[in-house]
Design an enzyme around this catalytic site. Sequence first.
Site, mmCIF file in Angstrom:
data_model
loop_
_atom_site.group_PDB
_atom_site.id
_atom_site.type_symbol
_atom_site.label_atom_id
_atom_site.label_comp_id
_atom_site.label_asym_id
_atom_site.label_seq_id
_atom_site.Cartn_x
_atom_site.Cartn_y
_atom_site.Cartn_z
ATOM 1 N N ASP A 176 20.321 -73.458 -42.359
ATOM 2 C CA ASP A 176 19.590 -74.650 -42.800
ATOM 3 C C ASP A 176 19.158 -75.467 -41.587
ATOM 4 O OD1 ASP A 176 20.176 -73.862 -45.378
ATOM 5 O OD2 ASP A 176 21.923 -75.187 -45.542
HETATM 6 N N1 URA Z 1 25.536 -72.025 -45.966
HETATM 7 C C1 URA Z 1 24.836 -73.190 -46.046
HETATM 8 O O1 URA Z 1 25.001 -73.956 -46.994
HETATM 9 N N2 URA Z 1 23.952 -73.467 -45.079
HETATM 10 C C2 URA Z 1 23.742 -72.653 -43.999
HETATM 11 O O2 URA Z 1 22.936 -72.992 -43.126
HETATM 12 C C3 URA Z 1 24.491 -71.475 -43.923
HETATM 13 C C4 URA Z 1 25.378 -71.173 -44.915
#
Ligand code: URA
Length: 237
Positions: A106
Site C-alpha cells: 500500500d
Molecule cells: N497488507 C496490507 O494491508 N497492506 C500492505 O501493504 C501489505 C499487506
Amino acid sequence: MKPVRLDKFLADAKLGTRSEVRQLLKKGLITLNGEIVKKPDIKVDPASDRVLFDGKEIFSEKDVYFMLNKPAGVVSATEDRREKTVLDLFSSEDRRRDLFPVGRLDKDTVGLLLITNDGALSHRLLSPRRHVDKTYLVHLDRPIPADAEKRMEAGLDIGDEKPTLPAYLEVLSETTARITIQEGRFHQIKRMFHAVGCEVIYLKRLSMGSLALDPALEEGCYRRLTPEEINKITSDS
Ligand code: URA
C-alpha cells in the site's frame, strides 16, 4: 545507464558474439527507436532507447534484481499519472523500462519490495499456490486482543469468498507484533487486524520468502541483490 556501442549492447544481451551481431546489423534485423540501424558503433542509451531484434525488444542485461526499502507516500506501480512510483526512486543509471515491483505494498506501507525484470520469478513468488511467507512488523492503535493469535492462525473472515490462510502472529508488545502471511490479498493485514478489533497505524514488510530487508538500507534507498540472495530467492519459490 551509460550509453554503449550498439554491438556491445547486443552482445551483452546474448544475441551473439560481437562479430555475429554485426552480421545481424548488416542484414537489417536490428531497429533503434523504430529505424533500421546497420552501424555497430552507434551509441545507445539502454534506459531510454528501444532496440528491437526481429521485432522483439532487447535488454542489455538479462535478469536484474533490486531490493528497495519502500518509503511511505509512493505507489507500487511502474507508472502513475498523479503519484510518485517506486521506480521514480531509481537513478537514471539503474532505471530501465522492463523493471517492475513484485507485488504491491500500500502507499502508506514501508519496507521490503523486490524490483526486477524477471517475470517468471515474480509469477512464482506471487502464486497463491506456492504459499511464500511474507513477514511484516505492525503497530496497532490499541492493545492486541488476547485471542488474536488463535483467530489469525485459524483463518479469518475478512469479507472475501474464503477465509484467510493460517497466519502467524508474534506479539512483541501491547500494540506491536510481527505477522507472517502466505497470501497477498488487497489490504490483507489491515483487514485481518480490523477483523479482530484494531486498526493498523504502521506497516513494514520485513521479508518475502528467503529475502530479508537489509537493516542497513534506509527508507527510499535500494541496492542490487547479492548473488547469494539471488540464488536463494530464485530457488525457494
Ligand atoms: N497488507 C496490507 O494491508 N497492506 C500492505 O501493504 C501489505 C499487506
